[in-house]
Design an enzyme around this catalytic site. Structure first.
Site, PDB file in Angstrom:
ATOM      1  N   SER A   1      -9.708  -0.176   7.035  1.00  0.00           N
ATOM      2  CA  SER A   1      -9.456  -0.080   5.971  1.00  0.00           C
ATOM      3  C   SER A   1      -8.692  -1.238   5.297  1.00  0.00           C
ATOM      4  O   SER A   1      -8.261  -1.483   4.212  1.00  0.00           O
ATOM      5  CB  SER A   1      -8.120   1.031   5.893  1.00  0.00           C
ATOM      6  OG  SER A   1      -8.914   2.202   5.821  1.00  0.00           O
TER       7      SER A   1
ATOM      8  N   SER B   1      -9.649   2.250   3.031  1.00  0.00           N
ATOM      9  CA  SER B   1      -8.908   2.945   2.103  1.00  0.00           C
ATOM     10  C   SER B   1      -7.831   2.187   1.447  1.00  0.00           C
ATOM     11  O   SER B   1      -7.408   2.620   0.352  1.00  0.00           O
ATOM     12  CB  SER B   1      -7.819   3.829   3.137  1.00  0.00           C
ATOM     13  OG  SER B   1      -7.061   3.023   3.767  1.00  0.00           O
TER      14      SER B   1
ATOM     15  N   LYS C   1       0.864  -1.168  -0.112  1.00  0.00           N
ATOM     16  CA  LYS C   1       0.069  -0.067   0.038  1.00  0.00           C
ATOM     17  C   LYS C   1       1.012   1.253   0.035  1.00  0.00           C
ATOM     18  O   LYS C   1       1.884   1.231   0.731  1.00  0.00           O
ATOM     19  CB  LYS C   1      -0.813  -0.094   1.470  1.00  0.00           C
ATOM     20  CG  LYS C   1      -2.012   0.925   1.286  1.00  0.00           C
ATOM     21  CD  LYS C   1      -2.830   0.759   2.397  1.00  0.00           C
ATOM     22  CE  LYS C   1      -3.950   2.067   2.604  1.00  0.00           C
ATOM     23  NZ  LYS C   1      -4.620   1.671   3.849  1.00  0.00           N
TER      24      LYS C   1
END
Lengths: 504, 510, 98
Positions: free
Chosen positions: A181, A157, A82
């Site tokens: 997330s 997210s 990420k």
């Protein structure tokens, strides 16, 4: 095996195939790079692909293996990171214009661990700006699309990581979970996501959203794969003061051990399990409960009365901490600088740069957090939220006296359409209603796919929660349920995703 | 700069109507090897931005870890200031935007300082106006841990100061160096001596911190920085006035001058029936005045909250006691104790302190010399020699053991004072120990009473008139005879012994 | 009832060093007022004697030894700087000392 076949393997199968010499890491990595090249333009899961770096690591692992070197279990298995984790020499944006050109001079601890585990890093995945969001629509670099339906969100997210894993653009990915997330994107993409116990995985080098809530964890297609990555990531780090200095729970053993759940007490949390859920979500949840009973578990209902206030507490604590964590982005030492006309002061340049480079959601939360901490409001907002946090942690303690694991659906609905909730922040926030309590209390949580909703054909997530530092319970129960569901449903949920049509 | 000069009233005049109230905030830069929250070095004078890392540059993702030695220093400072030590306390973020602060918050402590509720007794010396010395107890509110900021240099503009500068350049080497902020309670009751109290407090604090070996303690390098809060209360009132905070007053002399200036300025404002404006003030060393800085405003809403990236500090009581055992004696108390033990007068002790000879005298006494001899040698003969050679008294090659040995030779009767000085010539010349020098130079009082008696007899015979006077009770006249006896003996005699024999020969009681 | 006026939002935004434009203020103010109204429910939840929780884990005394570790080079430190000058970070003029 064809390249396409290689990407379909689980990480465990990849590791075994590499060890057995069935294919090389370069072949495996290249297969993923090829698929990324073909599908990423449609999905926008990766913000950056590091083909060169990934292949270099792969070649290195292949050479080491050929030389008979003893290698870590996942050596040569590629992974996606990420874009919230700092990678030395590779741009790290956190999905924000502010950091569009930022190149960290250091690696996050988890990136060092991935490198030590000799895993080729395919690239950096898309995310809501500074991890604020539940849809990845708040990325400054465009939304990521759900591999199940390109018109829908992949969660957030960490939508880039969940989409990459679900679309076979990576077998494993790193996520960060502040209010859900990792788990919510896993739920809406039919993949597995784990938020470990707070402090189990180092946060050093992870761009902070809310320090007391953030936790790094694995994204994968199976529970066992998640466990393998969990083991690589977890462990004490002296660079993170909140890191737990204790042995990593035996997650891999738990994920690959017995499927018998006899004697296990499963607690259904009344406040986050029964009301307000999409029909298909509720049905999959009830079916999963029945499967657990069939495996020998005893399902009981527990009450966590303060969970109804978790959302409000969360939307005070998280923006408050975020407002402070994001203060450093002032375009003085790094970041996009916007200079207004005339002879502006540093103060004016900061304010103009932050206005220009932050998106709406980031501004909303910074302003909300600044307000909640400001003089005269602290006690009513932030102080109260910290007290509610104590009450929620107390609810967990009481509930874990009645049950070994707690369960709920991961999200109220399946993946919604891109744009549906963009103008309604409150509706967006409600996606995290079931995932937030774990972050407030610091306990570990996992989402595994429990089926597909009849009404829309989209995957549904099942959430498991365990007491702090008992992460292995999630893996034991998750793996047992996953196996049972695959048996009952004729295959894993993730295998039911339609093939992605490449956009012209 | 366009600052107008403020009105003031004469100091003595101000004090007839107002009682000054002070609050002193002293920032101490610790002399730890590394910064408060990262492993960067703290060396002074390094090339800009070469002692920085992701943590102290506030890069995305970086996290702080507390320097253990800094916490220990904070506790030791707290203990030395007679403070209570928190059983559990947290760091807090003080949020405000400023380019020299990398994270745009300062990691500090808010309502949970590591040390609180202490005091320091401060000796205020007599002043030029002839007012006597006195002791003032400074109550300590708190001492807490925090981090320093980077250093900006202002480029362009007319004055080089902030106002009018075109832009600034920042060096973050200093950012993150551990600071201990020591805050006093409001200091009331010093009257016209308030500026002197401020100075004496900072001086005493500096001495104490140096004795603790927790800071380099160089005010000129900014290791110790003082912010002085001043307000005036009309005499007879109990309502505190509006205070101003004069920032970065960085020498002892300036502390006294800045407080004095603010008193005269506040008095002028109040006399005119106006209100003192709550603001920070900048001290100007060259002109001896303060000028207005930033007014207190909404921007001072620091939005403190507990630092989530750091866990609480909870020093065990055992740990606190272990640290207490490492405390040196308070410098002021130690001086008082030694003065008593050595039997020095106030004047003698002050000379010793001013000469920086306390330690060497202590060592010399420990080596066996009498305090009086140690003081005489180190602040007298040796100080003169060192001064003449332009070296430090400790660089003459004379050790406390030498002095003790020499004192032994004198009290043992082998040498008299003038011979001892000759021996010292030899020691300083590197000829050996006092005994070796005395042997080599043949310096020794005649111990043979026969030779001395013969000399005494001879001198008495030659001075019958003086001898008669002595016999008649004028004992002090013996001094004249002693000198002659010593001459007869060519100095190789003990004058006391000679006196004794003279009196005995004349049948007079000494 | 409005908790947070448009002016309040502008003020808090400046405290957070965000120079909102008018059209942004129009959009954000209403949303923020709604959010503040909603999170405000928390006011009535916890009794005064409930201790606040700032950290999820009860860790204390995590420290490191006072040992020097390598710093970044000056070049690395300044690599992302918008306006480096002579080994330092160039910043616009600063209004006043803190």
């Amino acid at each position: 095996m064809t390249a396409r076949d290689l990407t379909r393997l689980t990480a465990l199968q990849m590791a075994d195939g590499l060890a057995a010499g069935e294919f090389t890491s370069v072949e495996l990595t290249q297969a993923h790079l090829d698929r990324i090249e073909r599908l990423n333009p449609s999905l926008n899961a990766y913000l950056l692909v590091d083909a060169e770096g990934a292949l270099a690591t792969a070649a290195n692992v292949d050479a080491a293996r050929a030389a008979g070197e003893d290698l870590p279990r996942l050596a040569g298995v590629p992974v996606a990171v990420k874009d919230i984790a700092c990678t030395r020499g590779l741009p790290t944006t956190a999905g924000s214009r502010m950091l569009e050109h930022f190149v960290p001079p250091y690696d996050a601890t988890i990136v060092t661990r991935l490198k030590d585990a000799r895993m080729p890093i395919l690239g950096k995945t898309n995310m809501d700006e500074f991890a604020m969001g539940s849809s990845t629509e708040h990325s400054a670099f465009g939304p990521t699309r759900n591999p199940w339906d390109l018109e829908r969100i992949p969660g957030g997210s960490g939508g880039g990581s969940s989409a990459a894993v679900a679309a076979y653009l990576a077998p494993l990915a790193i996520g960060s979970d502040t209010g859900g997330s990792i788990r919510q994107p896993a739920a809406v993409t039919g993949s597995v996501g784990v938020k470990p116990t707070y402090g189990a995985v180092s946060r050093y080098g992870i761009i902070a959203l809310a320090s007391s809530l953030d936790q790094i964890g694995p994204c994968a297609r199976t529970v066992a794969d998640a466990a393998l990555l969990h083991e690589v990531l977890a462990g004490h780090d002296p660079m993170d003061s909140t890191s737990i200095d204790a042995p990593v729970p035996p997650v891999v053993a738990a994920a690959t051990g017995t499927r018998d759940l006899t004697g296990l007490r499963v607690g259904v949390v009344k406040e986050i399990a029964r009301e307000g859920y999409q029909e298909g979500v509720s049905r999959c949840f009830e079916e999963a409960l029945q499967h657990l009973r069939d495996l020998g578990a005893q399902v009981v209902e527990v009450s966590c009365p303060h969970f109804v206030h978790a959302m409000a507490a969360y939307y005070l604590i998280q923006p408050s901490e975020a407002s402070s964590n994001l203060a450093r982005y002032d375009a003085m030492r790094y970041g996009s600088r916007t200079t207004p006309e005339g002879s502006p002061s540093a103060e004016q340049v900061m304010a103009a740069s932050r206005d220009a480079a932050f998106g709406d959601e980031v501004k909303r939360r910074i302003i909300l957090g600044t307000y909640a901490l400001s003089s005269g409001y602290y006690d009513a907002y932030y102080g109260q939220a910290q007290k509610v946090r104590t009450l929620i942690a107390g609810d967990f303690t009481a509930a874990f006296e009645q049950a070994d694991v707690l369960v709920s659906p991961t999200t109220p609905t399946t993946a919604f359409r891109i744009g549906d909730k963009l103008d309604d922040p409150m509706a967006m926030y409600l996606n995290d209603i079931a995932t937030i309590p774990a972050n407030l209390a610091g306990v570990p949580g996992m989402s595994i796919p429990s089926g597909v909703a009849d009404e829309d054909g989209l995957p549904v997530g099942f959430q498991l929660l365990a007491p702090a530092m008992e992460d292995q319970r999630l893996y034991a129960v998750g793996a047992a349920l996953e196996a049972r569901l695959a048996e009952a449903q004729g295959g894993y949920v993730f295998e039911k995703a339609p093939e992605i049509e490449v956009q012209a | 700069m366009t600052a107008t000069t403020d009105r003031t009233v004469p100091y003595a005049d101000a004090l007839t109507r107002y009682e000054p109230v002070m609050g002193l905030e002293v920032h101490v830069e610790l002399s730890t090897a590394t910064k408060m929250f990262c492993g960067c070095a703290t060396e002074f004078g390094a090339e800009p931005n070469t002692q920085t890392c992701p943590v102290c540059l506030g890069l995305p993702g970086a996290l702080p870890v507390v320097n253990r030695t800094a916490v220990e220093s904070a506790i030791r400072i707290g203990l030395a200031l007679n403070c209570r030590i928190a059983e559990w306390c947290r760091f807090a973020r003080k949020n405000y935007f400023y380019p020299d602060m990398p994270k745009n918050f300062q990691t500090s402590q808010y309502d949970e300082p590591i040390a609180f509720d202490g005091w320091l007794d401060v000796e205020v010396p007599a002043n030029e106006a002839g007012e006597p010395p006195f002791t003032f107890r400074v109550e300590i509110e708190r001492a807490h841990m925090e981090e320093d900021t980077g250093k900006s240099t202002h480029v362009g503009g007319a004055t080089g100061r902030i106002h009018g500068a075109d832009y600034s350049v920042v060096d973050y080497n200093r950012a993150g160096i551990p600071l201990i902020e020591i805050v006093t309670k409001p200091l009331v009751g010093a009257g016209d001596r308030a500026p002197e109290v401020a100075r004496a407090y900072v001086a005493a604090l500096r001495d104490l911190l140096r004795a603790l070996d927790v800071t380099h303690g160089r005010m000129e390098q900014g290791n110790i920085r003082c912010d002085a809060n001043v307000s005036l209360m009309p005499i007879g009132s109990e309502v505190l006035g509006t205070r101003t905070e004069t920032k970065n007053v960085n020498s002892l002399r300036s502390v006294e001058r800045a407080v004095r200036y603010e008193i005269t300025r506040h008095a002028a404002v109040l006399d005119a029936g106006e209100k003192v404006f709550q603001e920070t003030r900048h001290w100007h060393e060259d002109t001896g005045i303060t000028t207005a800085g930033r007014p207190k405003s909404d921007a001072d809403d620091y939005r403190y909250f507990p630092e989530p990236d750091l866990v609480p500090v909870a020093p065990s009581r055992e740990e606190v006691e272990r640290l207490r055992a490492t405390l040196p004696e308070n410098p002021a108390e130690r001086r008082k104790r030694l003065q008593g033990e050595w039997g020095f007068s106030d004047l003698e002790m002050r000379d010793v302190v001013n000469a920086g000879a306390v330690e060497v005298i202590e060592e010399t006494v420990a080596a066996g010399a009498s305090p009086a001899a140690a003081r005489k040698w180190w602040t007298g003969d040796l100080a003169r020699r060192a001064n003449a050679d332009g070296v430090a008294v400790t660089d003459l090659g004379v050790t406390p053991a030498h002095i003790a040995e020499l004192d032994g030779l004198v009290t043992g009767g082998r040498l008299n004072d003038s011979m001892a000085r000759q021996v010292m010539d030899g020691v300083v010349a590197g000829e050996g120990t006092p005994t070796q020098v005395a042997d080599a130079r043949g310096l020794e009082l005649v111990q043979d009473d026969g030779a001395l008696q013969a000399a005494v007899d001879k001198v008495i015979a030659a001075n019958a008139d003086v001898a008669e006077k002595i016999k008649g009770g004028k004992v002090q006249a013996a001094g004249a005879l002693i000198g002659q006896v010593m001459k007869e003996m060519r100095g190789q005699a003990d004058a006391a012994k000679a006196r004794e024999l003279i009196l005995a020969t004349l049948g007079v009681e000494g | 009832m409005s908790n947070l006026s448009r002016d309040d939002v502008a003020h808090v935004a400046m405290l957070a060093r965000i120079q909102l434009e008018d059209h942004e203020l129009d959009r954000l103010a209403g949303q923020l007022d709604q959010i503040v109204d909603w999170v405000g429910q928390i006011n009535e939840v916890a009794a005064a004697d409930v201790p606040p929780m700032s950290h999820p884990l009860p860790l204390v005394n995590v420290t490191r030894p006072d040992e020097v570790r390598p710093s970044l080079t000056q070049q690395q430190a300044l690599a992302n700087a918008p306006d480096p000058e002579g080994g330092r970070f160039g910043v616009p003029r600063i209004l006043d000392e803190e």
